[in-house]
Enzyme design. Structure first.
Site, PDB file in Angstrom:
ATOM      1  N   MET A   1      34.454  26.734  13.553  1.00  0.00           N
ATOM      2  CA  MET A   1      35.517  26.237  14.423  1.00  0.00           C
ATOM      3  C   MET A   1      35.428  26.827  15.828  1.00  0.00           C
ATOM      4  O   MET A   1      36.423  27.230  16.417  1.00  0.00           O
ATOM      5  CB  MET A   1      36.889  26.496  13.791  1.00  0.00           C
TER       6      MET A   1
ATOM      7  N   ASP B   1      41.178  15.348   4.176  1.00  0.00           N
ATOM      8  CA  ASP B   1      41.005  15.822   5.546  1.00  0.00           C
ATOM      9  C   ASP B   1      40.496  14.688   6.443  1.00  0.00           C
ATOM     10  O   ASP B   1      39.941  13.686   5.958  1.00  0.00           O
ATOM     11  CB  ASP B   1      39.996  16.971   5.595  1.00  0.00           C
TER      12      ASP B   1
ATOM     13  N   LYS C   1      43.596  17.696   9.889  1.00  0.00           N
ATOM     14  CA  LYS C   1      43.851  18.560  11.038  1.00  0.00           C
ATOM     15  C   LYS C   1      42.671  18.394  11.982  1.00  0.00           C
ATOM     16  O   LYS C   1      41.529  18.481  11.568  1.00  0.00           O
ATOM     17  CB  LYS C   1      43.963  20.015  10.606  1.00  0.00           C
TER      18      LYS C   1
END
Length: 183
Positions: free
Chosen positions: A168, A34, A55
Site C-alpha cells: 500500500m 473487495d 476500499k
C-alpha cells in the site's frame, strides 16, 4: 446460523485461486467482496448474491464497522457466506477485525489463505524473496496508518530485513524511497 469464510482472492489472476476458494465461491449464498477482485473470480460465485464492500485509497470506501455488521447479518441469514479479500485475508487485509466481530457475535468462521502480492511478484520476476546465503529474513511492511492509529517504525523493520515487501505504498513512492535512503 451460517458459517463465514474469509477467502483470499490472491493477487488478481483468477487462476491463482486455491481450489478450496473456488469451491467455496461456487457454493456461496452471498459474497462480500473487495474492489480489486477480478470479475472472472466473481463469476465463479454464479449463484451468490454479490455485495461490493471495497476500499480504495483516495476514493469513497466502505467503513470497516459496516463490513463487520454486514458479515454478521449475512451469517444470520445465509448458510455459506464468503468474504472475498484481495491477496491474503491475514496480511494487511483487516482479517483480524472481521474475525473479532464474528467471534463477538458467536459466528463460526474459517480463513482460506490466498497468494499475497509479494509472493506473486517474486514468482513473476523469478527472484526469490529468501535466496539461500543472501536473504534469510523477510519483512512485510506498510507505511499506511489508519485514522486514530499510532504510527509504526516500518522503516526500521524494512531496513533490518534482508528482503522487504512494501504494501500500500504506490502513491507514496517518493516519500518511501526518501525514508529508506535516510535510514
Amino acid at each position: 446460523m451460517g458459517r463465514v469464510y474469509l477467502v483470499g482472492a490472491g493477487p488478481g489472476a483468477p487462476d491463482l485461486l486455491t481450489l478450496r476458494a473456488a469451491r467455496l465461491l461456487a457454493a456461496a449464498d452471498i459474497v462480500l467482496h473487495d474492489a480489486l477482485v477480478h470479475p472472472d473470480t466473481l463469476a465463479l460465485a454464479a449463484r451468490a448474491e454479490l455485495v461490493p464492500v471495497g476500499k480504495r485509497c483516495g476514493a469513497h470506501s466502505t467503513a470497516q464497522r459496516f463490513i463487520n455488521k454486514r458479515l454478521v447479518d449475512a451469517a444470520r441469514k445465509h448458510a455459506l457466506v464468503v468474504r472475498l479479500k484481495g491477496g491474503d485475508p491475514m496480511l494487511f487485509g483487516r482479517g483480524q477485525e472481521e474475525i473479532d466481530a464474528l467471534t463477538a457475535a458467536g459466528i463460526a468462521f474459517e480463513v482460506v489463505p490466498g497468494i499475497t502480492a509479494a509472493l506473486a511478484a517474486s514468482a513473476q520476476l523469478g527472484v526469490s524473496l529468501t535466496r539461500r546465503g543472501v536473504a534469510r529474513t523477510m519483512a512485510f511492511v506498510t507505511p499506511r496508518i489508519g485514522d486514530e492509529e499510532a504510527g509504526s517504525d516500518w522503516v526500521a523493520a524494512a531496513a533490518a530485513a534482508d528482503t522487504a515487501a512494501i504494501y500500500m505504498g504506490a502513491g507514496r513512492a517518493q516519500a518511501i524511497a526518501q525514508a529508506l535512503i535516510a535510514r
